[in-house]
Design an enzyme around this catalytic site. Structure first.
Site, short mmCIF file in Angstrom:
data_model
loop_
_atom_site.label_atom_id
_atom_site.label_comp_id
_atom_site.label_asym_id
_atom_site.label_seq_id
_atom_site.Cartn_x
_atom_site.Cartn_y
_atom_site.Cartn_z
N CYS A 108 78.06 122.97 63.32
CA CYS A 108 77.99 122.62 61.90
C CYS A 108 77.69 121.13 61.73
O CYS A 108 76.86 120.75 60.90
CB CYS A 108 79.30 122.98 61.20
SG CYS A 108 79.30 122.61 59.42
N MET A 158 79.19 119.97 49.86
CA MET A 158 78.38 120.92 50.61
C MET A 158 78.95 122.32 50.53
O MET A 158 80.08 122.56 50.95
CB MET A 158 78.29 120.47 52.08
CG MET A 158 77.39 119.30 52.32
SD MET A 158 77.54 118.64 54.01
CE MET A 158 78.73 117.32 53.75
N CYS A 176 85.79 127.98 58.88
CA CYS A 176 85.68 128.18 57.43
C CYS A 176 85.33 129.62 57.06
O CYS A 176 85.84 130.15 56.07
CB CYS A 176 84.63 127.23 56.86
SG CYS A 176 82.94 127.50 57.45
N GLY A 196 89.42 117.36 49.98
CA GLY A 196 90.62 116.98 50.73
C GLY A 196 90.90 115.50 50.66
O GLY A 196 90.11 114.71 50.12
#
Length: 390
Positions: free
Chosen positions: A99, A34, A205, A12
């Protein structure tokens, strides 16, 4: 002191501009992509593949090496597993905070430091520290402080509130002092226009393009139960499982004058208590009980047993609310005792939700956060109690 920096590349614009700024300042920059989740849609297309291709293209443009790091197993065990366990128990978790705590600022940080010989890591988060966006004001004798970004809409300190001071001391936030518009404009000016035009990924996600209800239903067994109007005790409808609903959510129950909203969920009876009207007094409370605080910096006086004044939020888009905070002890079901917090808010808030996080601030500094165990008595209950005593 900080020469080699490993930057998290997502594909992004935020991480793209972060990598560009690091390279421009002369750091030895390495990219790391990742891979946290394998998501393949009905057509067999993996949505992460485009991000990986965009990450590779960026690193070719900037002439920096790129490594893909597979954290799929770690993510499943430390984030997704906890997420499912909480939803099955009728609790509403926050996977983004988990996360950051377990993957990006723990597993990734340690991988970068131990296996990629990084002096520091960098990410595209909108946040700041007192050490500066490139750690140019680093002082090993000084405590690191997590500070809010100037862009109030994009500020991500809420989601970083469970990371450790050890990691934060060696983390750069190159775009933390910029607004989203400034980041996009800079990307356009330096030849990264395609990243500025790229649509931002939103939501969780692992859910992808599916509805959340459809997704969660694939992992947790459906257990129908009653919606019960807490004011009259009458069953007003049927739900398909506690995991489909969260506190304050509007219920799809026909034949009522006002819409119903979730007040409480009871795992032992599978009952969801509801109230009529979005602003029903029972949905509001000015007390919160929280457990297992994680502090970047402990608010001064808290460990000495004093009442501390600070600011509170449990949703990152909502305004900060003044509060009083004191340390407590929480008794666990197994007889153990652990650290807890009691929060008294200056202003009642709606739908404070177990499993979410109480995040604490003062003067732009984010101290840390604690998981909400339960809200205190509602404003309506307190008013009735005071009236009865009077």
């Amino acid at each position: 002191m900080f020469r080699r920096v490993v930057v998290g590349i997502s594909g992004g614009v935020d991480s793209a501009v972060s990598a560009y700024l690091l390279k421009k300042r002369g750091f030895e920059v390495c990219g790391a992509f990742m891979k946290n989740w394998d998501l393949i849609d009905e057509s067999g297309y993996c949505s992460g593949e485009q991000d990986w291709e965009d990450a590779q293209r960026l690193c070719r443009m900037l002439d920096i090496p790129l490594e893909q790091i597979n954290f799929v197993k770690d993510y499943w065990l430390e984030v997704f597993g906890s997420f499912l366990k909480d939803y099955d128990a009728g609790i509403t978790p926050n996977p983004d905070i988990l996360c950051n705590r377990h993957i990006k600022f723990n597993r990734f940080y340690r991988h970068a430091r131990e296996r990629m010989n990084a002096d520091a890591i960098a990410t595209g988060h909108y946040a700041r520290t007192n050490f500066g966006p490139f750690l140019e004001q680093y002082n090993d004798e000084e405590k690191v402080r997590l500070l809010m970004a100037p862009d109030p809409i994009k500020d991500q300190t809420f989601f970083l509130s469970q990371i450790t001071a050890e990691t934060l001391k060696r983390t750069m936030f190159p775009i933390g002092a910029l607004t989203k518009q400034q980041v996009k404009q800079l990307a356009t000016e330096v030849g990264l226009e395609s990243y500025a035009r790229k649509k931002e990924s939103m939501g969780i996600c692992f859910v992808g393009k599916r509805s959340f209800q459809q997704f969660i239903g694939e992992y947790i067994e459906t257990k129908p139960g009653p919606f019960v109007d807490v004011d009259c005790g009458r069953v007003v409808g049927t739900h398909a499982g506690l995991h489909h609903w969260t506190v304050g959510q509007k219920c799809k129950i026909g034949g009522c004058l006002q819409p119903y909203y979730v007040l409480r969920k009871h795992r032992d009876t599978n009952v969801i208590e509801v109230v009529s009207g979005h602003d029903h007094p029972l949905l509001f409370t000015d007390m919160v009980y929280a457990e297992d605080p994680v502090w970047i910096n402990v608010p001064h006086g808290l460990e000495e047993g004093r009442v501390v004044r600070c600011q509170f939020r449990f949703q990152h888009t909502k305004p900060l609310v003044e509060c009083s905070l004191i340390q407590t002890i929480v008794a666990c079901a197994d007889g153990a005792r652990k650290q807890g917090l009691f929060v008294k808010l200056d202003k009642p808030l709606r739908a404070i939700t177990p499993g979410q996080y109480a995040v604490f601030y003062r003067n732009e500094e984010c101290f840390g956060s604690a998981r909400i165990l339960q809200p205190g008595p509602s404003v309506a209950y307190n008013s009735e109690l005071i009236a009865a005593i009077a």
